[in-house]
Write a protein that holds these residues in place. Structure first.
Motif, PDB file in Angstrom:
ATOM      1  N   SER A 216       0.824  -1.202   0.000  1.00 57.64           N
ATOM      2  CA  SER A 216       0.000   0.000   0.000  1.00 57.64           C
ATOM      3  C   SER A 216       0.860   1.254   0.000  1.00 57.64           C
ATOM      4  CB  SER A 216      -0.931  -0.004   1.219  1.00 57.64           C
ATOM      5  OG  SER A 216      -1.764   1.127   1.230  1.00 57.64           O
ATOM      6  N   ASP A 217       2.006   1.195   0.697  1.00 55.21           N
ATOM      7  CA  ASP A 217       2.912   2.343   0.725  1.00 55.21           C
ATOM      8  C   ASP A 217       3.447   2.686  -0.669  1.00 55.21           C
ATOM      9  OD1 ASP A 217       2.607   2.571   3.451  1.00 55.21           O
ATOM     10  OD2 ASP A 217       4.480   1.537   3.950  1.00 55.21           O
ATOM     11  N   LEU A 218       3.419   1.706  -1.564  1.00 53.50           N
ATOM     12  CA  LEU A 218       3.844   1.947  -2.947  1.00 53.50           C
ATOM     13  C   LEU A 218       2.737   2.606  -3.770  1.00 53.50           C
ATOM     14  CD1 LEU A 218       5.573  -1.497  -3.717  1.00 53.50           C
ATOM     15  CD2 LEU A 218       6.719   0.667  -3.180  1.00 53.50           C
ATOM     16  N   GLY A 219       1.573   2.762  -3.133  1.00 56.46           N
ATOM     17  CA  GLY A 219       0.442   3.358  -3.838  1.00 56.46           C
ATOM     18  C   GLY A 219      -0.441   2.344  -4.519  1.00 56.46           C
ATOM     19  N   HIS A 220      -0.390   1.081  -4.031  1.00 60.79           N
ATOM     20  CA  HIS A 220      -1.160   0.029  -4.677  1.00 60.79           C
ATOM     21  C   HIS A 220      -1.954  -0.755  -3.632  1.00 60.79           C
ATOM     22  CE1 HIS A 220       0.926   0.544  -8.534  1.00 60.79           C
ATOM     23  NE2 HIS A 220       1.995   0.787  -7.784  1.00 60.79           N
ATOM     24  N   ASP A 221      -3.262  -0.698  -3.722  1.00 66.14           N
ATOM     25  CA  ASP A 221      -4.131  -1.532  -2.897  1.00 66.14           C
ATOM     26  C   ASP A 221      -4.622  -2.666  -3.786  1.00 66.14           C
ATOM     27  OD1 ASP A 221      -4.000  -0.067  -0.465  1.00 66.14           O
ATOM     28  OD2 ASP A 221      -5.310   1.445  -1.337  1.00 66.14           O
ATOM     29  N   ILE A 222      -4.003  -3.811  -3.646  1.00 63.55           N
ATOM     30  CA  ILE A 222      -4.241  -4.946  -4.533  1.00 63.55           C
ATOM     31  C   ILE A 222      -5.001  -6.026  -3.785  1.00 63.55           C
ATOM     32  CG2 ILE A 222      -3.099  -6.770  -5.862  1.00 63.55           C
ATOM     33  CD1 ILE A 222      -0.853  -4.771  -6.426  1.00 63.55           C
ATOM     34  N   ALA A 223      -6.053  -6.537  -4.398  1.00 63.80           N
ATOM     35  CA  ALA A 223      -6.866  -7.581  -3.781  1.00 63.80           C
ATOM     36  C   ALA A 223      -6.051  -8.855  -3.602  1.00 63.80           C
ATOM     37  CB  ALA A 223      -8.087  -7.866  -4.651  1.00 63.80           C
ATOM     38  N   ASP A 224      -6.348  -9.606  -2.544  1.00 65.09           N
ATOM     39  CA  ASP A 224      -5.633 -10.849  -2.285  1.00 65.09           C
ATOM     40  C   ASP A 224      -5.718 -11.814  -3.464  1.00 65.09           C
ATOM     41  OD1 ASP A 224      -4.879  -9.938   0.179  1.00 65.09           O
ATOM     42  OD2 ASP A 224      -6.270 -11.188   1.320  1.00 65.09           O
ATOM     43  N   SER A 225      -6.812 -11.769  -4.203  1.00 67.37           N
ATOM     44  CA  SER A 225      -6.986 -12.665  -5.345  1.00 67.37           C
ATOM     45  C   SER A 225      -6.003 -12.376  -6.472  1.00 67.37           C
ATOM     46  CB  SER A 225      -8.420 -12.565  -5.876  1.00 67.37           C
ATOM     47  OG  SER A 225      -8.698 -11.251  -6.324  1.00 67.37           O
ATOM     48  N   ARG A 226      -5.348 -11.205  -6.407  1.00 62.37           N
ATOM     49  CA  ARG A 226      -4.383 -10.811  -7.439  1.00 62.37           C
ATOM     50  C   ARG A 226      -2.948 -10.853  -6.908  1.00 62.37           C
ATOM     51  NH1 ARG A 226      -5.898 -10.910 -12.545  1.00 62.37           N
ATOM     52  NH2 ARG A 226      -4.271  -9.351 -12.997  1.00 62.37           N
ATOM     53  N   GLU A 244      -3.905 -17.244   4.475  1.00 65.59           N
ATOM     54  CA  GLU A 244      -4.346 -15.915   4.050  1.00 65.59           C
ATOM     55  C   GLU A 244      -5.254 -15.971   2.826  1.00 65.59           C
ATOM     56  OE1 GLU A 244      -3.522 -12.918   5.589  1.00 65.59           O
ATOM     57  OE2 GLU A 244      -2.707 -14.214   7.153  1.00 65.59           O
ATOM     58  N   ASP A 245      -5.512 -17.190   2.316  1.00 69.41           N
ATOM     59  CA  ASP A 245      -6.324 -17.399   1.109  1.00 69.41           C
ATOM     60  C   ASP A 245      -5.691 -16.696  -0.091  1.00 69.41           C
ATOM     61  OD1 ASP A 245      -8.411 -18.589  -0.240  1.00 69.41           O
ATOM     62  OD2 ASP A 245      -9.809 -16.936   0.070  1.00 69.41           O
ATOM     63  N   ILE A 246      -4.367 -16.834  -0.198  1.00 66.44           N
ATOM     64  CA  ILE A 246      -3.600 -16.288  -1.312  1.00 66.44           C
ATOM     65  C   ILE A 246      -3.059 -17.459  -2.139  1.00 66.44           C
ATOM     66  CG2 ILE A 246      -1.497 -15.008  -1.933  1.00 66.44           C
ATOM     67  CD1 ILE A 246      -1.853 -13.383   0.610  1.00 66.44           C
ATOM     68  N   ASP A 247      -3.104 -17.357  -3.458  1.00 63.56           N
ATOM     69  CA  ASP A 247      -2.525 -18.392  -4.311  1.00 63.56           C
ATOM     70  C   ASP A 247      -1.027 -18.495  -4.053  1.00 63.56           C
ATOM     71  OD1 ASP A 247      -5.011 -18.798  -5.395  1.00 63.56           O
ATOM     72  OD2 ASP A 247      -4.536 -17.998  -7.381  1.00 63.56           O
ATOM     73  N   SER A 248      -0.472 -19.676  -4.313  1.00 62.44           N
ATOM     74  CA  SER A 248       0.940 -19.891  -3.986  1.00 62.44           C
ATOM     75  C   SER A 248       1.652 -20.674  -5.076  1.00 62.44           C
ATOM     76  CB  SER A 248       1.072 -20.636  -2.648  1.00 62.44           C
ATOM     77  OG  SER A 248       0.418 -21.896  -2.706  1.00 62.44           O
ATOM     78  N   LEU A 249       2.965 -20.432  -5.158  1.00 63.37           N
ATOM     79  CA  LEU A 249       3.872 -21.159  -6.041  1.00 63.37           C
ATOM     80  C   LEU A 249       4.957 -21.770  -5.169  1.00 63.37           C
ATOM     81  CD1 LEU A 249       5.119 -21.989  -8.759  1.00 63.37           C
ATOM     82  CD2 LEU A 249       6.161 -19.704  -8.888  1.00 63.37           C
ATOM     83  N   PHE A 250       4.995 -23.089  -5.126  1.00 57.43           N
ATOM     84  CA  PHE A 250       5.956 -23.825  -4.309  1.00 57.43           C
ATOM     85  C   PHE A 250       7.224 -24.090  -5.105  1.00 57.43           C
ATOM     86  CE2 PHE A 250       7.122 -28.315  -2.810  1.00 57.43           C
ATOM     87  CZ  PHE A 250       7.942 -27.842  -1.792  1.00 57.43           C
ATOM     88  N   ILE A 251       8.376 -23.707  -4.555  1.00 55.13           N
ATOM     89  CA  ILE A 251       9.675 -23.973  -5.165  1.00 55.13           C
ATOM     90  C   ILE A 251      10.168 -25.315  -4.618  1.00 55.13           C
ATOM     91  CG2 ILE A 251      11.988 -23.100  -5.607  1.00 55.13           C
ATOM     92  CD1 ILE A 251       9.738 -21.253  -6.604  1.00 55.13           C
ATOM     93  N   SER A 252       9.972 -26.363  -5.392  1.00 50.89           N
ATOM     94  CA  SER A 252      10.258 -27.706  -4.874  1.00 50.89           C
ATOM     95  C   SER A 252      11.747 -28.012  -4.801  1.00 50.89           C
ATOM     96  CB  SER A 252       9.564 -28.765  -5.733  1.00 50.89           C
ATOM     97  OG  SER A 252      10.080 -28.762  -7.057  1.00 50.89           O
ATOM     98  N   GLY A 253      12.565 -27.250  -5.518  1.00 49.98           N
ATOM     99  CA  GLY A 253      13.997 -27.518  -5.521  1.00 49.98           C
ATOM    100  C   GLY A 253      14.764 -26.852  -4.403  1.00 49.98           C
ATOM    101  N   GLY A 254      14.067 -26.297  -3.418  1.00 50.45           N
ATOM    102  CA  GLY A 254      14.708 -25.681  -2.265  1.00 50.45           C
ATOM    103  C   GLY A 254      14.843 -26.663  -1.118  1.00 50.45           C
TER     104      GLY A 254
END
Length: 290
Positions: A216-226, A244-254
């Motif tokens: 938000s400090d960057l001037g962006h109020d972005i919905a969790d779905s985005r 948090e009901d946010i989509d996720s990308l799992f890095i399996s090689g870590g």
């Protein structure tokens, strides 16, 4: 079942912001991961915003200096949210008292600099355990030692009813080829012994609230779905995103490279078995951020 993808560019058109883990995703604790840096740079050039969300106990400025040291360029990210900032604010609000015993290496002492965002911060004094009202853990004294070495001190702390503020809920990290213990391992031990641990990093809500404020400090109020959360820890990055009901990308090689049999890409059968065991359900999976 999670969807295995080949590149961040396959999916980022659906997201306006990324919450990106650092260790194991953007750098390996020694140097930047070039493919990850390139992917984030390309995403930002397309108009997306990148919030680095890390369980580092360091303040934001300290993490920024560390990124320079690792060779992560400024144009790969927009802002930073650290568990250290979230935990430090809580400490200076007095959540574990004003006389605290610090568990952590000498390099973490900047944690005790009062944050500007807290009005009328408590007067925090670092003392020995026998004089403490609470404990603050930024990491082990020795990151290679078994956390069980802290049992005698934790037994005394539990008997005195001390709370432990954990500034980094990660259990382990890989520094290059070396696996090291983090503050989360000590907090887990203290909880298992019957003590009370307070967490402020992933997967717990305070750091996500901070990440949204940074955005938000960057001037962006972005919905969790985005928003897409990216990380290699199913118990931190992915669990936090799910909470948090946010989509996720799992890095399996870590952290889970062995369990998921990831070289370039994960083995689909091994990945499914691992996620089933951990009761985790990331939206997407990729071998390495690229």
């Amino acid at each position: 079942m999670t969807r295995i993808i080949n590149s961040l560019s396959d999916i980022v058109h659906s997201y306006d912001a990324l919450f990106v883990d650092l260790w194991g995703c953007v750098h390996n604790g020694v140097s930047a991961l070039p493919d990850a840096v390139s992917a984030l740079q390309a995403y930002r050039k397309s108009g997306g915003k990148v919030v680095l969300v890390t369980n580092s106990p360091r303040p934001r400025a300290g993490v920024q200096k560390q990124l320079v040291h690792f060779g992560v360029p400024d144009d790969a990210w927009d802002t930073i949210a650290t568990s250290g900032d979230s935990a430090r604010s809580a400490m200076y609000r007095g959540v574990v008292g004003t006389r605290v015993w610090h568990i952590g290496p000498p390099g973490d002492l900047k944690f005790f600099e009062p944050p500007k965002v807290v009005e009328n911060p408590a007067d925090i004094e670092r003392v020995e355990l026998d004089a403490a009202e609470g404990m603050v853990c930024t990491g082990p004294f020795d990151s290679l030692a078994d956390p069980a070495v802290m049992r005698p001190q934790f037994l005394l702390a539990k008997q005195r009813g001390l709370k432990l503020l954990c500034a980094n809920p990660d259990i382990v990290v890989d520094r290059g080829e070396q696996r090291e213990w983090c503050a989360g391992a000590l907090a887990k031990l203290y909880t298992e012994m019957g003590g009370e641990s307070l967490y402020f990093g992933k997967p717990h809500p305070p750091i996500y609230d901070l990440a949204r404020r940074r955005l938000s400090d960057l001037g962006h109020d972005i919905a969790d779905s985005r928003i897409l959360a990216i990380g290699d820890g199913v118990l931190t990055d992915i669990a936090g995103a799910m909470g948090e009901d946010i989509d996720s990308l799992f890095i399996s090689g870590g952290l889970a490279a062995t369990e998921t049999k990831t070289t370039v890409d994960p083995d689909e059968t091994a990945l499914k078995a691992y996620l089933d065991t951990e009761m985790s359900n990331p939206t997407f999976t990729i071998g390495q951020l690229r």
